[in-house]
Design a protein around this motif. Structure first.
Motif, short mmCIF file in Angstrom:
data_model
loop_
_atom_site.label_atom_id
_atom_site.label_comp_id
_atom_site.label_asym_id
_atom_site.label_seq_id
_atom_site.Cartn_x
_atom_site.Cartn_y
_atom_site.Cartn_z
N ALA A 158 35.56 35.21 9.43
CA ALA A 158 34.97 33.89 9.17
C ALA A 158 33.75 33.74 10.07
O ALA A 158 33.76 34.18 11.22
N THR A 159 32.71 33.13 9.51
CA THR A 159 31.48 32.87 10.26
C THR A 159 31.02 31.45 9.98
O THR A 159 31.03 31.01 8.83
N ALA A 160 30.65 30.75 11.04
CA ALA A 160 30.13 29.39 10.89
C ALA A 160 28.72 29.33 11.46
O ALA A 160 28.50 29.73 12.62
N THR A 161 27.78 28.87 10.65
CA THR A 161 26.41 28.67 11.10
C THR A 161 26.10 27.19 11.02
O THR A 161 26.25 26.57 9.96
N ILE A 162 25.69 26.62 12.15
CA ILE A 162 25.40 25.19 12.22
C ILE A 162 23.95 25.00 12.63
O ILE A 162 23.49 25.54 13.64
N SER A 163 23.21 24.26 11.82
CA SER A 163 21.77 24.10 12.05
C SER A 163 21.50 23.49 13.42
O SER A 163 22.13 22.52 13.83
N GLY A 164 20.57 24.10 14.13
CA GLY A 164 20.19 23.61 15.45
C GLY A 164 21.16 23.95 16.55
O GLY A 164 20.91 23.65 17.73
N VAL A 165 22.28 24.58 16.20
CA VAL A 165 23.33 24.86 17.20
C VAL A 165 23.59 26.36 17.32
O VAL A 165 23.68 26.89 18.42
N GLY A 166 23.73 27.05 16.17
CA GLY A 166 23.94 28.48 16.24
C GLY A 166 25.01 28.98 15.32
O GLY A 166 25.48 28.27 14.42
N THR A 167 25.42 30.22 15.52
CA THR A 167 26.38 30.92 14.68
C THR A 167 27.51 31.48 15.52
O THR A 167 27.29 31.95 16.64
N VAL A 168 28.72 31.44 14.97
CA VAL A 168 29.88 32.02 15.65
C VAL A 168 30.75 32.70 14.60
O VAL A 168 30.84 32.24 13.45
N SER A 169 31.37 33.82 14.99
CA SER A 169 32.22 34.57 14.07
C SER A 169 33.55 34.90 14.72
O SER A 169 33.68 34.92 15.95
N VAL A 170 34.53 35.18 13.86
CA VAL A 170 35.86 35.57 14.34
C VAL A 170 36.49 36.49 13.31
O VAL A 170 36.22 36.40 12.11
N ASN A 171 37.32 37.41 13.80
CA ASN A 171 38.08 38.32 12.95
C ASN A 171 39.55 37.92 12.97
O ASN A 171 40.04 37.35 13.96
N GLY A 203 35.89 37.63 18.88
CA GLY A 203 37.22 38.16 19.13
C GLY A 203 38.06 38.23 17.87
O GLY A 203 37.57 38.04 16.75
N SER A 204 39.34 38.48 18.07
CA SER A 204 40.25 38.63 16.94
C SER A 204 41.46 37.74 17.14
O SER A 204 41.99 37.62 18.25
N ILE A 205 41.88 37.09 16.07
CA ILE A 205 43.01 36.17 16.11
C ILE A 205 44.13 36.71 15.21
O ILE A 205 43.90 37.06 14.06
N SER A 206 45.33 36.74 15.75
CA SER A 206 46.48 37.12 14.94
C SER A 206 46.97 35.89 14.17
O SER A 206 47.15 34.82 14.75
#
Length: 255
Positions: free
Chosen positions: A240-253, A90-93
């Motif tokens: 921004a993107t966060a990749t955590i080993s064994g857990v996964g990846t998440v991104s935000v705009n 999603g997108s954050i203001s």
């Protein structure tokens, strides 16, 4: 500090989170931890009266160096509002934020109630339904930021927004997880060393604390276990993107 002043501070911090106009720290010289906790509780009540609801908690000061900077021995916690917890992608203001920073975190989704003032890591494992990669955006509503621990707690430990990715089963080696947070083009590596050495320990601390002061962790609660990196200033970055080993990846705009 009089009761009316306490309520006014909570109201001003709540408004600042929506307007982007920071609150002056003048008059807060006598603010202590007890009053700060009351202010934070008032802020939560104000949000709930407006129709928002608490969907979980965040844990802060999980890194020893950060605790030292605030002259405290233990972590702190804040609440997560439904309006600030967003879906991945999603997108954050950030228009209403002052100096937002970004953190990579492991989110715990609670599957079973945990209301035990002596909760252990084993109890957290049993109560956890799943975990997910998460990005927390932190921002202070105080002008100049929180100069001390009471100011931090009064302002709900700088909670601004969070994005939680796809949940997965709790990895057996969660304590050894590493992270890579990318803000714009800049990479920020991290690990569980800054999450009390083990995010399970962090969540166990929260469970014990809430069992003593409230009513513990509830089914469905989302728990941000602590930053795996030094908070990264967002600046002009739009992703921004966060990749955590064994857990996964998440991104935000951001916009």
């Amino acid at each position: 500090m009089e009761a009316s002043s306490i309520h006014n501070v909570a109201r001003d911090l709540h408004r600042a989170a929506r307007s982007g106009a920071p609150v002056s720290t003048l008059g807060t010289e006598t603010l202590d931890l007890q009053l700060a906790t009351i202010i934070a509780a008032h802020g939560r009540e104000i949000a709930e009266l407006e129709g928002d609801r608490v969907v979980g908690y965040k844990i802060g000061l999980t890194a020893a160096a950060v605790r030292n900077s605030f002259n405290t021995d233990g972590p702190v916690h804040g609440y997560l509002l439904e309006s600030t917890l967003l879906e991945a992608g999603g997108s954050i203001s950030t228009q209403q934020m002052s100096k937002p920073a970004v953190e990579a975190e492991i989110a715990f989704i609670i599957g079973e109630e945990l209301n035990n003032p002596e909760a252990t890591v084993a109890d957290v494992i049993a109560a956890t339904k799943s975990v997910a990669p998460a990005i927390e955006i932190v921002d202070s509503r105080w002008k100049g930021g929180p100069a001390n621990l009471p100011l931090l707690i009064a302002d709900n430990t700088n909670a601004a927004a969070a994005v939680v990715g796809e949940p997965v089963d709790l990895p057996a080696d969660i304590a050894a997880a590493t992270s890579l947070l990318t803000v714009g083009a800049t990479e920020h590596p991290g690990s569980t060393e800054t999450v009390m050495g083990n995010p399970l320990e962090s969540v166990a601390w929260l469970a014990r604390f809430l069992a003593q002061t409230a009513d513990g962790l509830k089914r469905g609660d989302v728990i941000l276990s602590g930053s795996m990196n030094v908070p990264a200033p967002l600046g002009d970055s739009q992703t921004a993107t966060a990749t955590i080993s064994g857990v996964g990846t998440v991104s935000v705009n951001f916009h």
